[in-house]
Design an enzyme around this catalytic site. Structure first.
Site, PDB file in Angstrom:
ATOM      1  N   HIS A   1     -30.751  66.088  52.546  1.00  0.00           N
ATOM      2  CA  HIS A   1     -32.067  66.542  51.860  1.00  0.00           C
ATOM      3  C   HIS A   1     -32.228  65.928  50.487  1.00  0.00           C
ATOM      4  CE1 HIS A   1     -29.575  69.899  50.515  1.00  0.00           C
ATOM      5  NE2 HIS A   1     -30.117  70.010  49.374  1.00  0.00           N
TER       6      HIS A   1
ATOM      7  N   ASP B   1     -26.322  67.799  57.461  1.00  0.00           N
ATOM      8  CA  ASP B   1     -26.950  67.445  56.298  1.00  0.00           C
ATOM      9  C   ASP B   1     -26.407  66.446  55.292  1.00  0.00           C
ATOM     10  OD1 ASP B   1     -28.881  67.507  54.034  1.00  0.00           O
ATOM     11  OD2 ASP B   1     -28.926  69.636  53.864  1.00  0.00           O
TER      12      ASP B   1
ATOM     13  N   SER C   1     -26.083  71.097  45.927  1.00  0.00           N
ATOM     14  CA  SER C   1     -26.588  70.397  47.207  1.00  0.00           C
ATOM     15  C   SER C   1     -25.682  69.014  47.098  1.00  0.00           C
ATOM     16  CB  SER C   1     -27.869  70.138  47.191  1.00  0.00           C
ATOM     17  OG  SER C   1     -28.593  71.211  47.510  1.00  0.00           O
TER      18      SER C   1
END
Length: 726
Positions: A93, A229, A661
């Protein structure tokens, strides 16, 4: 009157004993002083110098802050180097925008994935930067020099700004480095961070969204999680290993440090450390701030974004092209939308407001316990309460202006980019040609991912909500006029306005730009969408933001004093500063949790869970056939755990937030065991109040990423660059 810098020494440099594991976002350069003993008790086997040092290569030198040209210090994600040839890994992402930018119907990298099988196939990403922290320094005394308790707030900010500019300039002098000074503890302390920033960052690989975004927005912020991810990039430098803009003859970066990658996996209770760039937290807000957030601001923002998501999803579900165009936009809208809902639930479960009120009562008692304390701190909370009552309607108006107005319709945001062009006059034509060039580029980018029918629905829906949920004095005049003229039929307005506007027609706007003259500005200024965009922005700039800023300035001043008072009141406690997009260390333990009555979660997930969710009829759960085949054969190679399972994700008690992240998750030996990518929904209120029983960061097990690279993608050559530890 004593200088504040002298007062700071009294409490900011105290060495406390109450340093808890799990909670906290710790400054790397201060680990030796405050944290390393506790970390080693928890199982960490390295030293503070192994994490942060300016005299030797250390773990910090393998951590990358991902930013954008123009905002390199606002790190939108973290990444880490996993080879000595500039190869880095981050979340899918985090790379989503780049993957989407390179995607088309012919080459749908979102759907099919992308793997460069040679350096020549790696894709250039203009505007992405990769920052390495060189050093940090406490510059509180320099920043606050000459400031006293009597200094007026406006003067204080001017002095601070002047000092920061001088400090940054001095730090950069004679180097290619960039410097940034940021406030900590609500402006009671300041640190300088010096960075080396690379500008040639190329896409190397990404799994298909069916892996990298498995579960989609349904599973976002949730546990258990089964999302692969990750995405991979490579940093390039010039022949001297220095930062350079893209050039064909640039070469892969030779870093000071890259992470060893552990194949040993994780077990319940293992020590873990996250090393990254957390964005923003507000752990020390008052009860009145939480009330405004949970009872006014968040509910309305959730309502606005729910409508946006419903409209986008409806069109994405029936058109593959719209799905590509709006996938990144949808994810961006959905991310905070779901987090806000989790925050409200989490804070209610914790009874957070009542806890804040109890703390504030203790503070008031303490603040009135002596004349000296009374002079500094008494009455602060009462003043803040009054200010939050004044701020609440203005804050709501700000939310609508941004969420439903400025960012409501894409065309409105696009049209406002032309304001500078419209305002050019014969007396002021400097940079006219450059502005035309910039807008041509923006136009091409905008229409690549634009769908008129979708935006028409968004425009009507957002204006309708804007006009219905605020007092008229907080609504732009143009919206009130539209409501009256069209008798509340915003769909009719959207149909007519967008049919007449050049901003909804690529051919028309390109023709206009190709033949633009100063006289064209008069025509453009009358465009219905430009009129709306200008009015919304003017109203916000003149009527909403000044009031919002004025009240917030007063609140921030009082919050700074309140923060100082809290630290003085609790002298035995070592406080951690709120996240501010600077490098931090978080540490905790691998652990499951009890989510609610009779719901207990294990600490890891496996490929079996992916197959249990497999559903070809649902985009977010349509497992690629090759992954099904690998599972059926149990062809997991060296990446399986001791039970023969293929691990996918795990959770731990590290205190993380947005910006973390892609952060490396390390074991006790400082080896890479995973990539941080999310938090469990039950604990997302950790930005405001942390609960060790339920707050969990969600990590992609590095073994699953390696399995996908090797067995699924057939890009095992990338593993040849890595230092794998068994």
């Amino acid at each position: 009157m004593k200088k504040l810098s002298l007062f700071l020494i009294a409490f900011l440099l105290l060495i406390g004993t109450q340093v808890k594991a799990d909670e906290g976002m710790w400054i790397p350069m201060l680990l030796k002083k405050y944290n390393i003993e506790q970390m080693q008790k928890e199982g960490f086997k390295l030293t503070a110098d192994d994490i942060y040092s300016i005299n030797q290569a250390c773990l910090k030198d393998a951590v990358v802050g991902l930013g954008r040209e123009g905002r390199p210090f606002h790190h939108f994600c973290t990444a880490e180097l996993i080879s000595d040839e500039g190869l880095l890994i981050t979340n899918h992402h985090c790379g989503y925008g780049a993957i989407q930018f390179h995607s088309s119907l012919e080459h749908d990298y979102l759907k099919d994935g992308f793997w460069a099988m040679s350096r020549e196939q790696e894709l250039v990403n203009e505007g992405i930067t990769a920052s390495f922290l060189i050093r940090m320094e406490d510059v509180t005394a320099q920043v606050l020099d000459s400031i006293t308790d009597a200094t007026k707030e406006m003067d204080r900010q001017k002095i601070i700004k002047k000092h920061i500019k001088a400090i940054q300039k001095d730090a950069e002098k004679g180097t290619d480095y960039r410097a940034s000074v940021k406030a900590y503890f609500n402006g009671n302390q300041y640190f300088l961070s010096v960075y080396e920033i690379y500008k040639d960052v190329r896409l190397v690989g990404a799994p298909p969204s069916a892996i990298g975004k498995f579960g989609g927005d349904t599973d976002n912020w949730m546990w258990p999680r089964h999302t692969g991810d990750f995405s991979m990039f490579r940093i390039y430098a010039n022949k001297d290993n220095k930062p350079a803009v893209y050039a064909k003859d640039n070469v892969p970066l030779k870093p000071k440090k890259s992470f060893k990658i552990s194949l040993k996996g994780v077990h319940d209770g293992d020590f873990t450390m996250v090393f990254g760039y957390p964005g923003t937290t507000t752990e020390y807000l008052t009860s009145d701030a939480l009330k405004m957030m949970t009872e006014v601001d968040n509910p309305h923002k959730i309502k606005i974004r729910t409508k946006k998501l419903d409209l986008m999803r409806a069109d994405m579900d029936v058109s593959p092209l719209v799905r590509i165009q709006y996938s990144a936009k949808y994810a961006g809208v959905a991310n905070s939308w779901k987090r806000w809902q989790g925050e409200i639930k989490g804070l209610h479960r914790l009874n957070a407001i009542a806890k804040k009120i109890a703390q504030e009562k203790n503070f008031e008692t303490w603040a009135n316990s002596s004349e000296e304390l009374k002079a500094k701190y008494a009455g602060i909370l009462g003043k803040m309460k009054s200010l939050y009552a004044e701020l609440s309607p203005v804050s709501l108006a700000r939310d609508y202006a941004i969420e439903a107005g400025i960012r409501g319709s894409e065309t409105v945001g696009f049209a406002y980019k032309f304001k500078k062009l419209v305002d050019f006059t014969k007396k002021d034509t400097a940079n006219f040609d450059e502005e035309i060039k910039t807008l041509k580029k923006s136009t091409a980018t905008f229409f690549k991912n634009y769908n008129l029918p979708t935006d028409k629905k968004l425009l009507a829906a957002m204006l309708k909500m804007y006009s219905a949920n605020l007092d008229a004095k907080y609504i732009p005049k143009e919206i009130l006029a539209i409501k009256e003229k069209y008798k509340g039929d915003f769909e009719a307005y959207a149909e007519k306005a967008l049919s007449k506007s050049v901003f909804a027609n690529q051919a028309k706007i390109e023709q206009l730009l190709n033949n633009y003259k100063l006289s064209s500005g008069k025509r453009l200024a009358k465009d219905p969408i430009f009129v709306l965009a200008r009015n919304i922005n003017f109203f916000y700039d003149s009527e909403i933001y000044p009031s919002y800023k004025k009240i917030n300035t007063e609140i921030k001043k009082l919050q700074r004093s309140y923060m100082a008072g809290l630290m003085q009141m609790q002298k035995d406690k070592v406080f951690y500063p709120d996240a501010n997009s600077t490098l931090r260390v978080h540490y905790g333990k691998v652990a499951g949790f009890k989510a609610r009555d009779a719901v207990n979660y294990d600490y890891y997930t496996t490929l079996e869970g992916i197959m249990e969710k497999d559903n070809p009829e649902i985009f977010d759960y349509d497992v690629p056939q090759k992954l099904r085949d690998l599972y059926a054969k149990k062809d997991f190679g060296q990446y399986a755990n001791e039970k023969g399972e293929m691990p996918v994700c795990f959770i731990a008690t590290n205190h993380t937030t947005g910006g973390n992240s892609g952060s490396p998750v390390l074991n006790a030996n400082g080896e890479l065991i995973g990539l941080n990518f999310d938090r469990a929904w039950e604990g997302v209120m950790s930005d405001l109040m942390y609960d060790p029983d339920i707050c969990r960061n969600v990590t992609l097990d590095i073994r699953y990423a390696l399995f996908i690279i090797d067995k699924f993608a057939g890009a095992g050559y990338l593993l040849d660059e890595m230092n794998l530890v068994k």
